[in-house]
Design a protein around this motif. Structure first.
Motif, mmCIF file in Angstrom:
data_model
loop_
_atom_site.group_PDB
_atom_site.id
_atom_site.type_symbol
_atom_site.label_atom_id
_atom_site.label_comp_id
_atom_site.label_asym_id
_atom_site.label_seq_id
_atom_site.Cartn_x
_atom_site.Cartn_y
_atom_site.Cartn_z
ATOM 1 N N TYR A 97 64.948 45.640 -120.449
ATOM 2 C CA TYR A 97 64.193 46.812 -119.990
ATOM 3 C C TYR A 97 64.625 47.210 -118.578
ATOM 4 C CZ TYR A 97 60.217 49.728 -118.593
ATOM 5 O OH TYR A 97 59.432 50.765 -118.144
ATOM 6 N N ALA A 98 64.777 46.221 -117.695
ATOM 7 C CA ALA A 98 65.189 46.512 -116.321
ATOM 8 C C ALA A 98 66.585 47.122 -116.289
ATOM 9 C CB ALA A 98 65.147 45.230 -115.485
ATOM 10 N N ALA A 99 67.479 46.637 -117.157
ATOM 11 C CA ALA A 99 68.837 47.192 -117.214
ATOM 12 C C ALA A 99 68.815 48.633 -117.713
ATOM 13 C CB ALA A 99 69.707 46.334 -118.123
ATOM 14 N N GLU A 100 67.927 48.912 -118.637
ATOM 15 C CA GLU A 100 67.779 50.287 -119.143
ATOM 16 C C GLU A 100 67.316 51.228 -118.031
ATOM 17 O OE1 GLU A 100 64.541 52.580 -121.931
ATOM 18 O OE2 GLU A 100 65.172 50.573 -122.561
ATOM 19 N N LYS A 101 66.457 50.745 -117.148
ATOM 20 C CA LYS A 101 65.911 51.566 -116.074
ATOM 21 C C LYS A 101 66.857 51.702 -114.889
ATOM 22 C CE LYS A 101 61.865 52.600 -117.774
ATOM 23 N NZ LYS A 101 61.469 54.013 -118.017
ATOM 24 N N PHE A 102 67.567 50.619 -114.559
ATOM 25 C CA PHE A 102 68.309 50.585 -113.296
ATOM 26 C C PHE A 102 69.810 50.326 -113.452
ATOM 27 C CE2 PHE A 102 64.065 48.497 -112.310
ATOM 28 C CZ PHE A 102 63.462 49.687 -111.936
ATOM 29 N N GLY A 103 70.295 50.219 -114.670
ATOM 30 C CA GLY A 103 71.679 49.830 -114.875
ATOM 31 C C GLY A 103 71.803 48.330 -115.012
ATOM 32 N N LEU A 104 72.905 47.874 -115.596
ATOM 33 C CA LEU A 104 73.025 46.461 -115.949
ATOM 34 C C LEU A 104 72.922 45.535 -114.753
ATOM 35 C CD1 LEU A 104 73.489 44.291 -118.072
ATOM 36 C CD2 LEU A 104 75.954 44.628 -117.793
ATOM 37 N N GLU A 105 73.780 45.719 -113.743
ATOM 38 C CA GLU A 105 73.827 44.765 -112.638
ATOM 39 C C GLU A 105 72.562 44.815 -111.783
ATOM 40 O OE1 GLU A 105 76.017 42.323 -112.220
ATOM 41 O OE2 GLU A 105 76.743 43.016 -114.160
ATOM 42 N N MET A 106 72.128 46.019 -111.421
ATOM 43 C CA MET A 106 70.917 46.122 -110.604
ATOM 44 C C MET A 106 69.693 45.694 -111.418
ATOM 45 S SD MET A 106 69.875 46.714 -107.557
ATOM 46 C CE MET A 106 70.998 47.833 -106.694
ATOM 47 N N GLY A 107 69.694 46.028 -112.699
ATOM 48 C CA GLY A 107 68.584 45.628 -113.557
ATOM 49 C C GLY A 107 68.446 44.120 -113.631
ATOM 50 N N ARG A 108 69.559 43.420 -113.771
ATOM 51 C CA ARG A 108 69.523 41.956 -113.805
ATOM 52 C C ARG A 108 68.953 41.388 -112.511
ATOM 53 N NH1 ARG A 108 75.523 40.632 -116.379
ATOM 54 N NH2 ARG A 108 74.870 40.542 -118.577
ATOM 55 N N LEU A 109 69.396 41.938 -111.386
ATOM 56 C CA LEU A 109 68.953 41.430 -110.090
ATOM 57 C C LEU A 109 67.457 41.667 -109.871
ATOM 58 C CD1 LEU A 109 72.026 42.606 -108.027
ATOM 59 C CD2 LEU A 109 71.308 40.229 -108.273
ATOM 60 N N LEU A 110 66.991 42.880 -110.202
ATOM 61 C CA LEU A 110 65.584 43.179 -109.964
ATOM 62 C C LEU A 110 64.676 42.469 -110.964
ATOM 63 C CD1 LEU A 110 65.678 46.956 -108.963
ATOM 64 C CD2 LEU A 110 65.670 44.927 -107.500
ATOM 65 N N SER A 111 65.161 42.249 -112.185
ATOM 66 C CA SER A 111 64.392 41.479 -113.153
ATOM 67 C C SER A 111 64.270 40.029 -112.696
ATOM 68 C CB SER A 111 65.041 41.550 -114.536
ATOM 69 O OG SER A 111 64.288 40.841 -115.487
ATOM 70 N N MET A 112 65.379 39.482 -112.212
ATOM 71 C CA MET A 112 65.352 38.117 -111.686
ATOM 72 C C MET A 112 64.406 38.021 -110.485
ATOM 73 S SD MET A 112 66.903 36.574 -108.778
ATOM 74 C CE MET A 112 66.222 35.024 -108.262
ATOM 75 N N LEU A 113 64.430 39.054 -109.609
ATOM 76 C CA LEU A 113 63.564 39.055 -108.441
ATOM 77 C C LEU A 113 62.098 39.031 -108.859
ATOM 78 C CD1 LEU A 113 63.265 39.317 -105.339
ATOM 79 C CD2 LEU A 113 63.217 41.802 -105.672
ATOM 80 N N TYR A 114 61.743 39.831 -109.862
ATOM 81 C CA TYR A 114 60.357 39.849 -110.329
ATOM 82 C C TYR A 114 59.981 38.500 -110.951
ATOM 83 C CZ TYR A 114 56.169 41.331 -112.925
ATOM 84 O OH TYR A 114 54.893 41.434 -113.428
#
Length: 691
Positions: A97-114
C-alpha cells in the motif's frame, strides 16, 4: 540501584528532549508544510505516536490502573487495529500500500518507519519515556526532511534510518542483552507474581495484543484444580532440572533461568517461578522484540500476546535490507561484545531457557509481496555471518556445555470448540509414563545400533526415499548411536535420535504438509547428497521460484545448503492419535509432531556447542554419535561448524511404507511397516493406533 530507580533516572535524562518531541508531534498533526501526497501519512503517524504518549502518561500517573477492563480492552484494540487483516490493505504499515502511494523505494522506507513507530506500543506500558523519545525524534527528523519544496531523495531518508539504527545499538541492543541475563529487569515477572490472575485486567497491562486466545486460556486455567496447575508447572520445571542432571551439567553454578511463554498461562508460570526459586534460580522474562534493532525477522523469542497479523510480521521480517551493510553489522557485534564483557559474571550465571509454547492457531502461509524489503545476495551473506558470529559470542560468555533448556507446549482456544477436552488430552500426553517408553525405545535402539544405515521410504503419494548413514560403534557393549529421549528437556516423551553420518546419507525427503516455526509448507521436498541439501521445492506458490525463495529464507536461513543434523524416530502414538481424533494434525507444534513419526532436522546437531560433554542413556551406554563432519570443524574454525538453526521436519505414520535398519552383513531389521511398529518388543506402541 533498583531497576525502577535506574529507569526513572533515564526518563529524567530524556525529559527535556521528550517534552520538545511531544510538542513537535502536536504541531505536525495540524501543519500542512509537507507535500500533499505525504500529508496524511505524517499526520496519521503523529496521531498514533501521541496516543502512545497518552498511554504512557496514564501508566505513569496511575490512571491506567483505574481503568475498567472494558476500557483497557478498547484501548488495546485501538493500538493494534491498523495492522489487523481487515485494515491492513489500506495501512501504511503494508509495504504494498505504501509503495502504491509513494513509489517503491520511498514506500518501503516510510512503511518500515511506521512499523518501527509501532514497536513503541510496549514502551508505553513500561513507561519507557527514553525509548519513546528516540522513536519520536527519528520520525520528526524524517518529517523535517520533507518540509521543503522538493521531496527528499530516498538516500537521505535511508541515511537517517541507518544512523538511527547504528547510533542507538548501544541503547536498544545493549538493554536487550541485559533483559536476557539480569533478573532486575522484572516488568513481566512483577505482573505475573503480583497481579490478580483471576481478573482479566492483568492481561492488558503487558502492552501486548490480547484476543480470545489469551483471555480464553487464562479463563480455562482458572477452572482447573490447583493440583492440575501444579502438575503442569512441575513437568515443566522438573524437565529443566533433570536436563542438567542427565547431561552432567552443574545447575548449582547457575542463578538465572529465562522463562518464555505466551500470555494467558500466568497461573502456571507463577507456580513455575516458585519452583525455580527453590532451585536457586531467579527468572528473566523478556518480551519478544519488535524493533528493527533487536528483532530476529518474524520469529517471536520471549513472551508475547497474540500476533495481530502474521502477514504484517512477515512483510517486515527483512526491513534491515533497507540499510544493512558491513559497517552496521560490525557495530552490532561490537556493542554485544562490550555488554557481555562488562557483565560477564552475570552472563555466566545464565542457565538457559525454559519454554512453554502454544499451538492451535490457524496455520499461516504467507503471500509473496514483492514490495516488501528483502536481502540482496551480499546482505544474505552478512546476515548469515552475523548470526554465526553472534552465536560464537554468546557461547563465549554463556557456555553451551554449561547451559540447558526445556520446552513444552499447550493448545489455545482457537484450536476448536473442543478446546477444554484437547487441553486435557495434551496434559495427559505431556505426563505419559516415561519408564514404559524408555523400555520400548531401548528395544528400538538395540536394533538401530546394529545398523550401517537406516532406509526410510514413503508410501502412496509420499515420495520419501532416503538412506541415513549411521555412526560406526567401536564398542557396542559400552557405546550407543541413539539417545533414548524421555521427557526431560524435550517434553513430551517419545523419540530416539542421533546425529547421522553425512557421507553416505542421500535421497529424497518429502512431506505433504508441515508447519515449521509458524509457517505452513505444502508438498515440501528436499534432496540430500552426502547429508547436505542439494535441491528443494514446495507447492506453496504457483511460481516454483517463489517456493524456492520461501525455503531459502525460512528453512535454509539464507545458507546455500544445510546438513542433516538429526535423524529421529518418534514413538508417541498417543499424541499422533490425538491429532487425528480432533483433526488438529496441521496445528500440532513441531515439539509434539516430531514425536509422531520419523523426523529429520536440517542445520546443527542436537548437541551443538556441547559435543564434548559425555552423555549416557539410562542403560549406562555412552551416546557417541554427537558430531558430523561439519560440526567437527569447530576444532579448527568454529565459524564453519555451526549454522545457528535446527528445523525438524516430520513424516506422519500414515505416509510411511517402511523404516528398516540395514546391517553391515545386509540383514534388514524392519522397525515400522505400513505405519505400524513391527519390531518385537515395540508392538505396545500400536495400541493407541488400533483403538
Amino acid at each position: 540501584m533498583d531497576i525502577r530507580e535506574i529507569q526513572k533516572e533515564k526518563n529524567e535524562q530524556y525529559e527535556e528532549r521528550h517534552v520538545l518531541a511531544v510538542g513537535r508531534l502536536r504541531g505536525i498533526v495540524s501543519e500542512e508544510t509537507v507535500p500533499e501526497q505525504y500529508l496524511s501519512y505524517f499526520q496519521d503517524v503523529a496521531i498514533f505516536l501521541l496516543e502512545l504518549e497518552n498511554v504512557r502518561r496514564k501508566v505513569e500517573s496511575g490512571e491506567w490502573n483505574r481503568y475498567s477492563v472494558e476500557e483497557m480492552k478498547s484501548l488495546n484494540e485501538i493500538l493494534y487495529s491498523d495492522v489487523l487483516e481487515e485494515h491492513y490493505g489500506s495501512s501504511y504499515a503494508n509495504p504494498a500500500y505504501a509503495a502504491e502511494k509513494f513509489g517503491l523505494e520511498m514506500g518501503r522506507l516510510l512503511s518500515m518507519l511506521y512499523a518501527e513507530m509501532r514497536s513503541g506500543i510496549p514502551y508505553s506500558f513500561e513507561n519507557r519515556a527514553d525509548y519513546l523519545t528516540i522513536l519520536f525524534e527519528l520520525f520528526i527528523e524524517v518529517y523535517n526532511s520533507f518540509e521543503s519544496d522538493t521531496v527528499p531523495d530516498t538516500k537521505e531518508i535511508r541515511d537517517i534510518i541507518y544512523w538511527y539504527a547504528s547510533d542507538y545499538c548501544d541503547v536498544f541492543l545493549a538493554d536487550r542483552i541485559m533483559e536476557q541475563i539480569d533478573p532486575a529487569y522484572s516488568f513481566a515477572a512483577d505482573i505475573i507474581e503480583n497481579a490478580d490472575l483471576d481478573n482479566d485486567r492483568y492481561l492488558y497491562c503487558f502492552g501486548e495484543y490480547i484476543t480470545e486466545n489469551e483471555l480464553g486460556t487464562a479463563r480455562h486455567l482458572r477452572t482447573l484444580p490447583e493440583e492440575t496447575l501444579r502438575k503442569m508447572a512441575d513437568v515443566y520445571t522438573e524437565g529443566y532440572r533433570i536436563g542438567f542432571i542427565n547431561t552432567g551439567k552443574d545447575l548449582s553454578k547457575k542463578s538465572v533461568v529465562n522463562i518464555r511463554y505466551s500470555l494467558g498461562f500466568e497461573k502456571v508460570i507463577r507456580i513455575a517461578i516458585e519452583n525455580f526459586r527453590r532451585m536457586g534460580l531467579k527468572p528473566v522474562i523478556y518480551r519478544a522484540a519488535s524493533g528493527i534493532i533487536t528483532k530476529r525477522e518474524h520469529h517471536k523469542i520471549g513472551y508475547y500476546g497474540a500476533v495481530p497479523n502474521w502477514q504484517y510480521e512477515y512483510d517486515h521480517r527483512q526491513d534491515q535490507a533497507l540499510f544493512m551493510d558491513k559497517r552496521y553489522i560490525e557495530r552490532r557485534l561490537e556493542v554485544s561484545r562490550t555488554v557481555y564483557e562488562q557483565h560477564k559474571e552475570l552472563a555466566a550465571k545464565f542457565a538457559g531457557p525454559a519454554v512453554m509454547e502454544t499451538f492451535g492457531e490457524k496455520p499461516f502461509s504467507p503471500k509473496s509481496v514483492p514490495e516488501a524489503p528483502s536481502y540482496n545476495e551480499e546482505q544474505k551473506k552478512l546476515a548469515v555471518s552475523c548470526d554465526s558470529r553472534s552465536g560464537q559470542l554468546t557461547n563465549e560468555y554463556i557456555k553451551g556445555e554449561e547451559r540447558s533448556f526445556t520446552i513444552v507446549a499447550y493448545p489455545v482456544p482457537e484450536i476448536g470448540e473442543k478446546y477444554p477436552e484437547i487441553f486435557d488430552e495434551v496434559i495427559r500426553i505431556n505426563t505419559l509414563d516415561a519408564k514404559l517408553y524408555e523400555k520400548v525405545q531401548q528395544t528400538m535402539i538395540d536394533a538401530l545400533d546394529q545398523g550401517e544405515y537406516v532406509h526410510v521410504k514413503g508410501r502412496g503419494e509420499n515420495r520419501t526415499d532416503l538412506k541415513v548413514k549411521l555412526y560406526h560403534l567401536n564398542d557396542d557393549e559400552k557405546e550407543t548411536i541413539f539417545e533414548n529421549c524421555v521427557a526431560d528437556v524435550n517434553i513430551p516423551v517419545g523419540e530416539v535420535f542421533t546425529s547421522p553420518v553425512l557421507e553416505g546419507t542421500s535421497g529424497v525427503l518429502h512431506v505433504s504438509r508441515v508447519y515449521l516455526e509458524g509457517l505452513q509448507y505444502t508438498d515440501l521436498e528436499l534432496t540430500f547428497e552426502d547429508g547436505k541439501i542439494t535441491d528443494y521445492r514446495c507447492g506453496n506458490f504457483d511460481d516454483p521460484e517463489e517456493g524456492r525463495r520461501y525455503i531459502e529464507d525460512n528453512v535454509l536461513k539464507g545458507h546455500q545448503s544445510l546438513p542433516l543434523g538429526e535423524f529421529a524416530i518418534g514413538t508417541n502414538t498417543t499424541a499422533y492419535v490425538t491429532g487425528k481424533k480432533y483433526g488438529i494434525e496441521d496445528k500440532m507444534p513441531i515439539l509434539i509432531a516430531e514425536k509422531t513419526g520419523p523426523h529429520f532436522a536440517v542445520g546443527d546437531t542436537c548437541y551443538s556447542w556441547s559435543e564434548d560433554i559425555r552423555v549416557y542413556n539410562p542403560n549406562g551406554k555412552e551416546i557417541v554419535a554427537k558430531d558430523n563432519s561439519v560440526s567437527l570443524n569447530r576444532k579448527e574454525d568454529v565459524s564453519k561448524a555451526y549454522f545457528n538453526c535446527h528445523t525438524d521436519i516430520t513424516i506422519p505414520y500414515e505416509e510411511l511404507e517402511e523404516i528398516c535398519v540395514v546391517t553391515k552383513d545386509g540383514k534388514h531389521i524392519i522397525l515400522i511397516k505400513d505405519g505400524r511398529f513391527v519390531l518385537p518388543g515395540t508392538e505396545v506402541l500400536n495400541e493407541p493406533l488400533e483403538k
